[in-house]
Motif scaffolding. Sequence first.
Motif, short mmCIF file in Angstrom:
data_model
loop_
_atom_site.label_atom_id
_atom_site.label_comp_id
_atom_site.label_asym_id
_atom_site.label_seq_id
_atom_site.Cartn_x
_atom_site.Cartn_y
_atom_site.Cartn_z
N GLY A 49 0.81 -1.22 0.00
CA GLY A 49 0.00 0.00 0.00
C GLY A 49 0.83 1.26 0.00
O GLY A 49 0.33 2.35 0.25
N PHE A 50 2.11 1.13 -0.29
CA PHE A 50 2.95 2.33 -0.38
C PHE A 50 2.66 3.10 -1.67
O PHE A 50 2.97 4.27 -1.79
CB PHE A 50 4.44 1.96 -0.38
CG PHE A 50 4.98 1.54 0.97
CD1 PHE A 50 4.13 1.26 2.02
CD2 PHE A 50 6.34 1.44 1.18
CE1 PHE A 50 4.63 0.89 3.27
CE2 PHE A 50 6.85 1.06 2.42
CZ PHE A 50 5.98 0.78 3.45
N ARG A 51 2.10 2.41 -2.63
CA ARG A 51 1.84 3.00 -3.93
C ARG A 51 0.50 2.46 -4.45
O ARG A 51 0.20 1.28 -4.24
CB ARG A 51 2.98 2.64 -4.89
CG ARG A 51 2.80 3.06 -6.32
CD ARG A 51 4.02 2.69 -7.12
NE ARG A 51 5.19 3.45 -6.73
CZ ARG A 51 5.44 4.69 -7.12
NH1 ARG A 51 4.59 5.31 -7.91
NH2 ARG A 51 6.52 5.32 -6.72
N LYS A 52 -0.24 3.30 -5.12
CA LYS A 52 -1.51 2.85 -5.69
C LYS A 52 -1.25 2.21 -7.05
O LYS A 52 -0.49 2.78 -7.85
CB LYS A 52 -2.47 4.03 -5.85
CG LYS A 52 -3.86 3.64 -6.28
CD LYS A 52 -4.74 4.85 -6.44
CE LYS A 52 -6.16 4.41 -6.81
NZ LYS A 52 -7.02 5.55 -7.07
N PHE A 66 -4.76 -0.86 -0.51
CA PHE A 66 -4.45 0.58 -0.56
C PHE A 66 -5.45 1.40 0.24
O PHE A 66 -6.65 1.33 0.03
CB PHE A 66 -4.41 1.06 -2.02
CG PHE A 66 -3.88 2.45 -2.17
CD1 PHE A 66 -2.52 2.72 -2.05
CD2 PHE A 66 -4.74 3.52 -2.39
CE1 PHE A 66 -2.03 4.00 -2.17
CE2 PHE A 66 -4.25 4.82 -2.52
CZ PHE A 66 -2.89 5.06 -2.40
N VAL B 74 3.03 5.77 7.27
CA VAL B 74 2.62 4.77 6.26
C VAL B 74 3.54 3.55 6.35
O VAL B 74 3.08 2.41 6.26
CB VAL B 74 2.62 5.38 4.84
CG1 VAL B 74 2.42 4.30 3.78
CG2 VAL B 74 1.53 6.43 4.71
N THR B 79 -2.56 4.76 7.27
CA THR B 79 -2.97 5.21 5.94
C THR B 79 -2.85 6.72 5.80
O THR B 79 -2.82 7.45 6.80
CB THR B 79 -4.42 4.81 5.63
OG1 THR B 79 -5.27 5.49 6.55
CG2 THR B 79 -4.62 3.31 5.75
N ARG B 80 -2.81 7.15 4.57
CA ARG B 80 -2.79 8.59 4.28
C ARG B 80 -4.06 9.25 4.80
O ARG B 80 -4.04 10.38 5.29
CB ARG B 80 -2.65 8.81 2.77
CG ARG B 80 -1.36 8.27 2.18
CD ARG B 80 -1.52 7.93 0.71
NE ARG B 80 -0.37 7.25 0.16
CZ ARG B 80 -0.12 5.95 0.34
NH1 ARG B 80 -0.94 5.20 1.05
NH2 ARG B 80 0.95 5.39 -0.19
N GLU B 217 -3.27 10.18 -2.31
CA GLU B 217 -2.75 9.03 -3.08
C GLU B 217 -1.25 9.14 -3.31
O GLU B 217 -0.72 8.48 -4.20
CB GLU B 217 -3.49 8.92 -4.42
CG GLU B 217 -4.95 8.51 -4.26
CD GLU B 217 -5.64 8.31 -5.59
OE1 GLU B 217 -5.03 8.58 -6.63
OE2 GLU B 217 -6.81 7.88 -5.57
N VAL B 218 -0.59 9.96 -2.51
CA VAL B 218 0.84 10.19 -2.77
C VAL B 218 1.63 8.88 -2.57
O VAL B 218 1.47 8.19 -1.56
CB VAL B 218 1.38 11.32 -1.87
CG1 VAL B 218 1.34 10.96 -0.39
CG2 VAL B 218 2.81 11.67 -2.26
N PRO B 219 2.43 8.50 -3.58
CA PRO B 219 3.26 7.30 -3.38
C PRO B 219 4.46 7.60 -2.49
O PRO B 219 4.95 8.73 -2.47
CB PRO B 219 3.72 6.96 -4.81
CG PRO B 219 3.64 8.23 -5.56
CD PRO B 219 2.59 9.08 -4.90
N LEU B 220 4.88 6.59 -1.77
CA LEU B 220 6.05 6.78 -0.92
C LEU B 220 7.31 6.66 -1.77
O LEU B 220 7.52 5.65 -2.44
CB LEU B 220 6.10 5.71 0.18
CG LEU B 220 5.72 6.19 1.57
CD1 LEU B 220 4.30 6.74 1.56
CD2 LEU B 220 5.86 5.09 2.58
#
Lengths: 288, 226
Positions: A49-52, A66, B74, B79-80, B217-220
């Motif tokens: 879930g670090f990236r969608k 996610f 995260v 969660t964000r 929805e920012v990616p890490l």
Amino acid sequence: MITTSALQVRFGDTTALHPLDLDLPGERIYGLLGRNGAGKTTLLSVLAGFRKPSAGAVLFDGAPVFENVRSTSRICLIRDDGMVGDGTDNLRDVLDMAAMLRPAFDSGYAAELLDRFGLTRKQRLGALSRGQRSAFAIVVGLASRAPLTMFDEAHLGMDAANRQLFHDELLRDYLAHPRTFVLSTHLIEEQSPLFEQVLILHEGRLLLQSDLDELRERGVSVTGPAQVVDDFVYGLKVLSERTLGPTKQVTVFGGLDDERRALAGRYALELGPVAVQDLFIHLTGGVP
Amino acid sequence: MRRFPIARFLLSTHLPFLVMVLAGSYLLVAVILGVAVLVSGPASVSAVDVAGQVLHWLAVGYGYGAPALLATVVVHGRTRREFVAQHPVYQLVAAVVLAALITGVYAAEAALYSAAGWTQAMQPDRPFAAGDYPMIFLANVSMLSIALVTGSFAGVAVYRRDGAGALALVPAAGLLVYGGAVHGFFSLPFAQQGLPMAVTLPAVAAGWVLLWACAREVPLGNRVPA
């Protein structure tokens, strides 16, 4: 445990993961192998879930991952940068934070591991050496006791003794608290004894998913006098060769039929399991 | 599972740290004031008010560190969405606590100046006068909450490493000027209306909406290993 369906990740015009269907049952140790740029880190990032994902779905025990805290709080991904907190924090602060944020975090186990890796609670995260930072990240990962724990090249910079400690602790804790581990690594021979199943990603696609034993049966190592070995493997697909004085070891791809095995016996050649790394190199296109 | 873990973590660790830093800074101001009085004679302006001009930018800078916090929570399984809900709540509580501390320091300084027979003059554009403690408190709550949320939004926008980062600077600058004006850091007419909370609420709400839009929805990112 965790499944993906038509999972896809794109970065602009580049496709990092092509539509991927994956099913990883729980309480196993998986080895995730792939060359540089194969998509391993991207895959682990979307699993955690670090990236969608750009398309498709990731489900953890049937629930989306996610932005779903019921899933993400039970998944732990330790990345190769080893950063599990702010660089200005000391290790005690990071462990306290992990204990507040993760429901299953075991602070006692973390303290025990910290001592075993020779780390102290007062050390500042940003002041740790590369290997110490990796060791600390591994402490956090193991102590998370997350049902799905993934390590992405988490051993970077660690010396051989600490890497052995990592392997021993992972196995010990896995037996005491069965859960699912995914280990992404380039140290294939060193870590493959831990794997129950191997996943090989190549150019963003799943090339192979196989039990370790089945994978090893895809090849054979032949050891004996150099000339005899050369004659024996004539016509077979040779993956690698090693010579030590008059003795030679050759790894061949594919199984041997009974006739060849009998022949090996007659010439006193020793047949053994194939090195996973040799198979990996062969399956992913060989040495450039 | 404990409720509001991110807010609880920040309130139990970050807020005490901020209070200690601010209190320590005011002790330093007191020392500097003492030296200045010894060298130049009696004080004629509020040292706390002069020093307070940097608070606006310090709050923006602290808020700008939000992406590191977001990434950390995260990594630890949150969660964000939780972050975007709980982090601004922490910021509002922090703004109230810090503003109370600042107001108390103004009061302590007033007592000191009164005993010494000095004048506690404020900066010309401040929306409050010496001794107007409710307005001192409200103005600082207003300034801090706007600066913190705007810094967070700008930090997360830049962390995205896409076009949003550059675009974010425009509304961020607007919100910062707005917040600075409310506190009297800038000279703008609406700051003199005596209603700091009336401009604070829409400014904070706008900052929060922009933060949500950037963070949801920012990616890490992955730092390059040393």
